[in-house]
Design a protein around this motif. Structure first.
Motif, PDB file in Angstrom:
ATOM      1  N   ASN A 144       0.815  -1.206   0.000  1.00 28.61           N
ATOM      2  CA  ASN A 144       0.000   0.000   0.000  1.00 28.61           C
ATOM      3  C   ASN A 144       0.858   1.269   0.000  1.00 28.61           C
ATOM      4  O   ASN A 144       0.585   2.221  -0.728  1.00 28.61           O
ATOM      5  CB  ASN A 144      -0.926  -0.020   1.215  1.00 28.61           C
ATOM      6  N   LEU A 145       1.923   1.293   0.828  1.00 32.33           N
ATOM      7  CA  LEU A 145       2.723   2.504   0.985  1.00 32.33           C
ATOM      8  C   LEU A 145       3.891   2.585   0.014  1.00 32.33           C
ATOM      9  O   LEU A 145       4.200   3.656  -0.513  1.00 32.33           O
ATOM     10  CB  LEU A 145       3.249   2.595   2.420  1.00 32.33           C
ATOM     11  N   TYR A 146       4.524   1.430  -0.236  1.00 37.27           N
ATOM     12  CA  TYR A 146       5.768   1.465  -1.002  1.00 37.27           C
ATOM     13  C   TYR A 146       5.667   0.760  -2.356  1.00 37.27           C
ATOM     14  O   TYR A 146       6.656   0.697  -3.076  1.00 37.27           O
ATOM     15  CB  TYR A 146       6.902   0.838  -0.171  1.00 37.27           C
ATOM     16  N   ASN A 147       4.451   0.213  -2.663  1.00 34.23           N
ATOM     17  CA  ASN A 147       4.242  -0.420  -3.974  1.00 34.23           C
ATOM     18  C   ASN A 147       5.275  -1.519  -4.233  1.00 34.23           C
ATOM     19  O   ASN A 147       5.763  -1.700  -5.339  1.00 34.23           O
ATOM     20  CB  ASN A 147       4.299   0.632  -5.085  1.00 34.23           C
ATOM     21  N   ASP A 148       5.585  -2.264  -3.173  1.00 34.43           N
ATOM     22  CA  ASP A 148       6.579  -3.329  -3.280  1.00 34.43           C
ATOM     23  C   ASP A 148       5.944  -4.565  -3.925  1.00 34.43           C
ATOM     24  O   ASP A 148       4.908  -5.056  -3.469  1.00 34.43           O
ATOM     25  CB  ASP A 148       7.111  -3.678  -1.894  1.00 34.43           C
ATOM     26  N   MET A 149       6.573  -5.074  -4.983  1.00 33.12           N
ATOM     27  CA  MET A 149       6.004  -6.185  -5.736  1.00 33.12           C
ATOM     28  C   MET A 149       5.878  -7.446  -4.889  1.00 33.12           C
ATOM     29  O   MET A 149       4.858  -8.136  -4.924  1.00 33.12           O
ATOM     30  CB  MET A 149       6.862  -6.474  -6.972  1.00 33.12           C
ATOM     31  N   VAL A 150       6.885  -7.772  -4.132  1.00 37.78           N
ATOM     32  CA  VAL A 150       6.846  -8.968  -3.296  1.00 37.78           C
ATOM     33  C   VAL A 150       5.738  -8.851  -2.257  1.00 37.78           C
ATOM     34  O   VAL A 150       4.971  -9.798  -2.011  1.00 37.78           O
ATOM     35  CB  VAL A 150       8.208  -9.194  -2.626  1.00 37.78           C
TER      36      VAL A 150
END
Length: 916
Positions: A144-150
């Motif tokens: 949600n905050l960092y758009n991290d794929m994992v």
């Protein structure tokens, strides 16, 4: 520790050589000030206005460390603001994750709450248990905050995991939609089709274009007969596998690659069911895997296969099944087979997995987008697993056609069948009313007509429905098994109630009507009236050459001893008649033997499997409809083959009925059979030589004289015309009787004889033997013989008149009369009521066989086929069905023999103990 180092450094008085550096006591070396700070008196002072980015710092009196934060530092109070907290060391440090400083403590604002040092909204209570407590908030925040794929992959897997365990889906869907609606969430995978709106399965299935053509031709490069499925695997840590061909990932039951390859054949319904030992999934080495499924199209593109989870509609409003699947529902793009992330507390698994594909109604040789239908189990605790161990698992590929096309054909044929039933039933009742006019004096003719109509309706309905089921199932079998281009697919076996229960109900109704009709026929056959006419002279006329060899006194003594007729000729004919009652051309034993040989010996029973070819494979489920046609066709074909073979070899191996007519002629006995008020049959058995009693030499001479053309012909009519040259050899006739003849029979013979018999039976009612004899002890047989002789003289007189007026009395049936079994036209006319001579229809086909089983060969062949199919549907076991069919047929034979024997004994007044 920092304070001590700071004091030590102050005491040592370390000074850095470079003016833009300061001595860092934590690192014990000189370092440049962090960005956004300035060096003042060997201290890095934070400037909260640099580049517009607020920063925080340590108090100048304590240490020189500055830590970046979203809050700001107030130097005068030596305190932190925003997302910072004052620690015991007086170091301003950022609150963990997305928490804020509230009264000097890290906390969450608004309606959110802390979960594993994260602030999350209340609707994420779907993460309130098991592994979701550890991974859920972090994955949520990372995506949600960092758009991290994992993190987004982790979150997607957790969504699928939680969707299968919560009773309501609103929290799950709200959270999923909230994540997707945030900006720049390009790494969040879509796991719900059209998350914002409810989309019907028809829209998804029909509107997703698939370019490939599917058929069963191996030589067409532009089309496929195997659908290439691919699978991608996702792991709970967020990692993803490469796209690879589908093998047996979804089969918890053991399966080879060959099974999976077979299941990929379009149109082949594949099923693999078993009980799985779930203790192995308690092992921590087993990792829960999530899957997405793809189809590789003919142009090389990949199309994702939707996933339908049972009872999930995405909004908690319920789902509705329609032609191709479900309306008011949502599909997912990902699913799991076994969830052991709660292990060792509990396990959830996919207890049913079905790949469903419908034939396209828009383009030929095309298929709609397939979809997986999955039913998950309730959570199973470790205690239950260790106790039960084995749990049922079902996996299958199913290919179908739209139900409308199936039911359109079925309904159309059923309507045609019932129209035909009404027509045939009306014709049969009309013909019967003509054969039994109201003036016959039957008690309550209208009531009798009503009862007759009911039985005729049952018989007609069962007969026509049998042909309807045979034709319709044959249509499905042939077009399904022999198709090369896609034409027809079978209805869904899993939806038994809607697709196959109507077939079974129709079959059971047909079978019940047939049994009623069969027993009605048997009872009618066992109620016929039989009268034996003995043509033998009262005195034995011996050849003169034999008399010359004997002394006159001896000859006189012999002739006196044999002046009465022998009873054994009549007993012989009665015994043969009794045996013929259950005689059949089609042997039940041989038929069942060959049916068993073909079905189980050659494994033809596997042709009933639901695959569109004639290959045999044990892993394919059997289809009731295909199996019904297969058994029906095979049983009927073997029975008809016996009938045809008998017809072909009839010259050399005549049936017993034909031999029986010859025996009547040799025995000098004719038979009158009355099966209705004004209808019957006549077998002329007058010996051409004139008498039958004598020695073996006499019988041999009779046959020899007949072969030489000496004596009379066997036929009832001794004169022939050019049109009917075979009359002199014709011995069998169908009769229509005038009322005078019928009344004479009832008055002179039947009523009086019945009265004598009833009186004798009443006097001996205590004797158990009368239950099996048919003729009571104590009956005055001399009186019986007198009554029989009286009617015999009358009958011979009538037959003599018929012979004299054979041109008028003996007729040929017109084709329409033969086809509809229609009576002579003058049966209704006035003079037919008054005349005494019956109408004789020439009957070279020996229609009197209708009094025996062999006269209804086709009727009983169909009945046997129904009995066999009944047991096959009920038991699904060929060997058991063969045995039960034989036992039922044997019971029917014995019942027919018993009732027929008693009737014959009663009619002929020959004790049943002489009938063997």
């Amino acid at each position: 520790m920092l304070f001590i180092l700071f004091i030590i450094q102050s005491i040592n008085g370390q000074v850095c050589e470079t003016a833009d550096q300061f001595y860092n006591p934590l690192a014990s070396k000189c370092e440049a000030c962090p960005a956004g700070t300035g060096l003042i008196s060997n201290q890095c002072i934070c400037d909260s206005t640099i580049n517009g980015v607020p920063v925080n710092s340590v108090c100048p009196a304590e240490t020189n460390l500055c830590v970046s934060d979203t809050g700001s530092w107030q130097n005068s109070a030596c305190s932190c603001s925003g997302h910072a907290i004052t620690l015991p060391t007086n170091i301003c440090q950022q609150c963990p994750n997305n928490q804020i400083n509230v009264s000097g403590k890290c906390s969450c604002s608004g309606s959110s709450f802390a979960s594993d040092n994260y602030c999350v909204n209340l609707y994420v209570n779907v993460f309130s248990d098991d592994i979701a407590q550890t991974l859920g908030p972090k994955a949520y925040d990372g995506c949600n905050l960092y758009n991290d794929m994992v993190s987004c992959q982790q979150l997607a897997n957790l969504f699928i995991l939680k969707r299968s365990t919560v009773s309501t889906e609103k929290d799950f869907n709200y959270l999923y939609n909230a994540v997707l609606t945030f900006q720049n969430k390009k790494n969040m995978p879509n796991i719900i089709h059209e998350a914002s709106t409810t989309v019907t399965s028809v829209t998804l299935i029909e509107n997703t274009p698939i370019q490939m053509q599917v058929n069963f031709k191996e030589d067409r490069a532009s089309s496929l007969n195997k659908i290439p499925f691919y699978v991608m695997e996702y792991y709970i840590d967020g990692s993803v596998s490469e796209l690879k061909p589908l093998q047996n990932q979804f089969q918890l039951c053991s399966a080879s690659y060959g099974d999976t390859d077979l299941a990929s054949n379009f149109g082949v319904s594949y099923k693999n069911d078993c009980d799985v030992d779930f203790t192995k999934y308690l092992d921590s080495n087993y990792k829960t895997i999530f899957y997405s499924v793809w189809i590789k199209d003919i142009d090389g593109s990949f199309i994702q296969v939707p996933i339908k989870i049972a009872d999930y509609d995405g909004n908690g409003n319920g789902e509705t099944e329609n032609e191709y699947g479900y309306t008011n529902t949502k599909f997912l793009w990902r699913f799991f087979m076994v969830d052991n992330l709660k292990s060792p507390s509990e396990i959830i698994y996919a207890k049913q997995v079905r790949l469903i594909s419908y034939l396209s109604t828009k383009e030929d040789d095309k298929t709609f987008l397939p979809y997986f239908y999955i039913i998950y189990s309730e959570p199973i605790t470790i205690t239950s697993i260790e106790t039960e161990k084995y749990y049922p698992v079902k996996y299958g590929h199913y290919y179908y056609q739209a139900k409308t096309s199936f039911y359109t054909v079925a309904s159309a044929l059923l309507i045609v069948a019932h129209v035909l039933i009404i027509i045939v039933w009306f014709i049969r009742i009309y013909v019967w009313s003509k054969r039994n006019p109201s003036y016959t004096g039957q008690n309550d003719w209208c009531m009798y007509l009503t009862i007759k109509s009911f039985y005729v309706l049952l018989d007609t309905w069962a007969e026509v429905i049998f042909y309807y089921l045979a034709i319709f199932t044959g249509y499905l079998f042939c077009f399904f098994k022999f198709q090369q281009t896609i034409y027809i697919l079978m209805p869904d076996l899993s939806d038994y109630a809607n697709n196959y229960r109507p077939f079974e109900i129709l079959f059971y109704m047909m079978f019940a009507c047939r049994l009623i009709s069969m027993f009605n026929l048997i009872l009618r056959q066992a109620d016929v009236q039989v009268f034996f006419i003995d043509w033998e002279k009262s005195e034995v006329l011996r050849p003169r050459e034999l008399a010359e060899k004997l002394d006159n006194n001896i000859l006189r003594m012999v002739e006196q001893a044999q002046s009465k007729q022998s009873a054994w000729r009549m007993i012989l004919i009665a015994n043969e008649f009794n045996e013929l009652q259950i005689y059949r051309i089609v042997s039940v034993e041989w038929t069942l033997l060959f049916v068993g040989f073909f079905l189980e010996g050659l494994q033809w029973i596997d042709l009933g499997q639901e695959q569109p070819n004639l290959q045999l494979d044990k892993t394919i489920p059997k289809n009731y409809v295909l199996q019904y046609f297969l058994c029906t066709f095979l049983y009927m074909a073997i029975g008809l083959a016996q009938i045809i073979i008998q017809k072909l070899f009839d010259i050399w191996f005549p049936i017993l009925v034909e031999d029986f007519v010859d025996l009547c002629a040799i025995s000098n006995v004719s038979i009158l059979i009355l099966d209705d008020v004004l209808h019957g049959y006549y077998i002329h058995g007058e010996n051409p030589i004139g008498y039958a009693e004598g020695s073996s030499e006499h019988l041999a001479n009779c046959l020899h004289y007949e072969a030489l053309g000496k004596g009379k012909k066997r036929g009832f009519i001794q004169e022939s015309s050019l049109q009917h040259q075979d009359d002199v050899d014709l011995q069998t006739f169908e009769l229509f009787l005038p009322m005078r003849f019928r009344e004479a029979y009832e008055k002179v013979y039947n009523q009086e004889l019945k009265q004598k018999t009833d009186n004798a039976q009443y006097q001996n009612y205590n004797e158990i033997r009368i239950l099996r004899q048919g003729v009571p002890d104590g009956l005055d047989m001399a009186l019986v013989q007198t009554i029989k002789d009286t009617f015999s003289f009358y009958l011979k007189d009538v037959l003599t008149q018929v012979r004299t007026n054979f041109a008028k009395c003996v007729r040929d049936k017109l084709p329409v009369q033969r086809f509809f079994d229609y009576p002579p036209a003058d049966l209704e006319e006035g003079y037919f009521k008054e005349q005494s001579m019956p109408v004789f229809f020439r009957d070279p086909d020996q229609s009197f066989k209708s009094m025996f089983f062999c006269g209804h060969e086709f009727f009983f062949l169909i009945t046997d086929t129904m009995i066999f199919n009944f047991w096959m549907i009920l038991t699904n076991n060929t060997y058991l069905s063969l045995m039960l069919t034989y036992l039922i047929s044997a019971g029917i034979f014995n019942f027919r023999q018993w009732v027929g024997e008693r009737n014959l004994a009663d009619q002929s007044k020959i004790d049943s103990r002489f009938l063997i």
